[in-house]
Design a protein around this motif. Sequence first.
Motif, mmCIF file in Angstrom:
data_model
loop_
_atom_site.group_PDB
_atom_site.id
_atom_site.type_symbol
_atom_site.label_atom_id
_atom_site.label_comp_id
_atom_site.label_asym_id
_atom_site.label_seq_id
_atom_site.Cartn_x
_atom_site.Cartn_y
_atom_site.Cartn_z
ATOM 1 N N GLY A 1 0.841 -1.205 0.000
ATOM 2 C CA GLY A 1 0.000 0.000 0.000
ATOM 3 C C GLY A 1 0.867 1.243 0.000
ATOM 4 O O GLY A 1 1.826 1.339 0.759
ATOM 5 N N ALA A 2 0.552 2.169 -0.893
ATOM 6 C CA ALA A 2 1.315 3.415 -0.950
ATOM 7 C C ALA A 2 0.393 4.536 -1.397
ATOM 8 O O ALA A 2 -0.545 4.302 -2.168
ATOM 9 N N GLU B 1 2.860 -12.602 7.727
ATOM 10 C CA GLU B 1 3.034 -11.145 7.629
ATOM 11 C C GLU B 1 2.673 -10.493 8.952
ATOM 12 O O GLU B 1 1.821 -10.990 9.680
ATOM 13 N N HIS C 1 0.190 -5.154 10.555
ATOM 14 C CA HIS C 1 0.138 -3.730 10.219
ATOM 15 C C HIS C 1 0.297 -3.511 8.718
ATOM 16 O O HIS C 1 0.696 -4.414 7.981
ATOM 17 N N GLY C 2 -0.005 -2.288 8.292
ATOM 18 C CA GLY C 2 0.152 -1.923 6.893
ATOM 19 C C GLY C 2 1.499 -1.269 6.637
ATOM 20 O O GLY C 2 2.463 -1.478 7.395
HETATM 21 P P1 NAI Z 1 -0.992 0.992 9.095
HETATM 22 O O1 NAI Z 1 -0.980 -0.285 9.845
HETATM 23 O O2 NAI Z 1 -0.003 1.109 7.993
HETATM 24 O O3 NAI Z 1 -0.713 2.200 10.126
HETATM 25 C C1 NAI Z 1 -1.605 2.541 11.191
HETATM 26 C C2 NAI Z 1 -0.829 3.285 12.279
HETATM 27 O O4 NAI Z 1 0.022 2.364 12.980
HETATM 28 C C3 NAI Z 1 0.109 4.359 11.708
HETATM 29 O O5 NAI Z 1 0.126 5.466 12.571
HETATM 30 C C4 NAI Z 1 1.457 3.673 11.698
HETATM 31 O O6 NAI Z 1 2.549 4.568 11.828
HETATM 32 C C5 NAI Z 1 1.372 2.742 12.896
HETATM 33 N N1 NAI Z 1 2.173 1.537 12.658
HETATM 34 C C6 NAI Z 1 1.871 0.504 11.842
HETATM 35 N N2 NAI Z 1 2.838 -0.409 11.850
HETATM 36 C C7 NAI Z 1 3.796 0.048 12.694
HETATM 37 C C8 NAI Z 1 5.070 -0.462 13.105
HETATM 38 N N3 NAI Z 1 5.551 -1.640 12.673
HETATM 39 N N4 NAI Z 1 5.780 0.270 13.984
HETATM 40 C C9 NAI Z 1 5.311 1.435 14.462
HETATM 41 N N5 NAI Z 1 4.114 1.971 14.089
HETATM 42 C C10 NAI Z 1 3.375 1.281 13.221
HETATM 43 O O7 NAI Z 1 -2.464 1.203 8.573
HETATM 44 P P2 NAI Z 1 -3.083 2.349 7.626
HETATM 45 O O8 NAI Z 1 -2.435 3.641 7.930
HETATM 46 O O9 NAI Z 1 -4.526 2.197 7.737
HETATM 47 O O10 NAI Z 1 -2.690 1.915 6.146
HETATM 48 C C11 NAI Z 1 -1.531 2.370 5.450
HETATM 49 C C12 NAI Z 1 -1.403 1.581 4.173
HETATM 50 O O11 NAI Z 1 -1.166 0.205 4.470
HETATM 51 C C13 NAI Z 1 -2.649 1.614 3.296
HETATM 52 O O12 NAI Z 1 -2.217 1.692 1.945
HETATM 53 C C14 NAI Z 1 -3.312 0.278 3.578
HETATM 54 O O13 NAI Z 1 -4.108 -0.197 2.526
HETATM 55 C C15 NAI Z 1 -2.113 -0.602 3.775
HETATM 56 N N6 NAI Z 1 -2.372 -1.806 4.578
HETATM 57 C C16 NAI Z 1 -1.773 -2.945 4.151
HETATM 58 C C17 NAI Z 1 -1.892 -4.098 4.868
HETATM 59 C C18 NAI Z 1 -1.154 -5.290 4.406
HETATM 60 O O14 NAI Z 1 -0.225 -5.195 3.626
HETATM 61 N N7 NAI Z 1 -1.511 -6.475 4.856
HETATM 62 C C19 NAI Z 1 -2.684 -4.152 6.098
HETATM 63 C C20 NAI Z 1 -3.235 -2.876 6.508
HETATM 64 C C21 NAI Z 1 -3.085 -1.749 5.741
#
Ligand code: NAI
Length: 354
Positions: free
Chosen positions: A77-78, A278, A281-282
């Motif tokens: 996701g970007a 995995e 988180h995203g």
């Molecule tokens: P996200 O999980 O990327 O982030 C949500 C919050 O948690 C943000 O403030 C982020 O900085 C924090 N966070 C997440 N992982 C972290 C880590 N390892 N260490 C510290 N802080 C962390 O979710 P968001 O923002 O809803 O989505 C961002 C992108 O990721 C979107 O493009 C979404 O579609 C994608 N996504 C992909 C997933 C996957 O690849 N399975 C799952 C969830 C979202």
Amino acid sequence: MTPPLRIAVIAGDGIGPEVIPAGITVLERAVAGTGATLAFTEFPWGCEFYRRTGRMMDADGLEILQGFDAIYLGAIGAPGVPDHVSVWELILPIRQRFDQYVNLRPMRLLPGVPTPLAGRTAADIDMVCVRENSEGEYAGLGGRLHRGTPHEVAEQTGLFTRRGIDRIARYAFELASRRPRRLLASATKSNALQHSMVLWDEAVAAVAAEYPAVECRKYHVDALAARMITHPHTVDVIVASNLFGDILTDLGAAVSGSLGVAPGANINPERTHPSMFEPIHGSAPDIAGRGIANPIGAIWAGALMLDHLGLPDAHDRIVRAIERVVGEGGPRTPDLGGTATTREVADAVAAALA
Ligand code: NAI
Ligand code: MG
């Protein structure tokens, strides 16, 4: 010498390419001396690949992946690429094609990690969600009509099959029967969803009859969400549909201290296809590129992968090393209140493996 375990690596986007190398460091250290070897093959798939090629992965990507023992995924996701494109052209095709119908997500408060729940400790929060991962609300059925007009409509259809519910329930009962509390919570909503969730309840009840040693209770998903906050110590294994499990596991990760520590496994229990591991988180674009993402979710997901590949001791040693680092004052990334980098945490976990 046993042949190497072949692992396809899709680091993906954002913090994916930061946490996955951290995970690989720990996995390699964990298997050293066990006789097992890991052969990682990296694929540059994800949103950058999409910008260059118009595809999230190579056209024969699924055929390529079929030849591996497991898939280790970072995040996809970007900004600039619609999330439904990145999800529907990479993650969901892998989960569906490889019949990874179990999405297993442990939700544990690690010792020493602060939880937003007042007065709770690691002893109170030890849950695991068995999420249905192949059908349900994410079946992808439906369509849109009269786009861009005032009478535009969208239909999104959930698909629930008795076979699909039966097999996920069975996996959850098996898991619950191996855990000390033998408790299973079924997330339903059969008061409002009078077709799909009534079938869910009936199919779960039929499987429950085969597992008299497991205490199975059904909760409406909204009440279960509240219970995970007010009475987390009463929740052990959860079985949930695709959407419900998705939501409950982010809640579970939050009460476990950070989304950054939560691991996930997409499992094909029959092993006819590779399973995928995995962090939940995203790609966290808000912190990507700074080297401060918490690698624990990715490391723990890697541990689940080793467990699945027949190396349960390596899994246990990695989880204990994570516990030692967070519980005994080791380096922490900013999401856990520290100032450490991704790499420093990974090195500390690797060093704690001993
Ligand atoms: P996200 O999980 O990327 O982030 C949500 C919050 O948690 C943000 O403030 C982020 O900085 C924090 N966070 C997440 N992982 C972290 C880590 N390892 N260490 C510290 N802080 C962390 O979710 P968001 O923002 O809803 O989505 C961002 C992108 O990721 C979107 O493009 C979404 O579609 C994608 N996504 C992909 C997933 C996957 O690849 N399975 C799952 C969830 C979202
Ligand atoms: Mg999610």
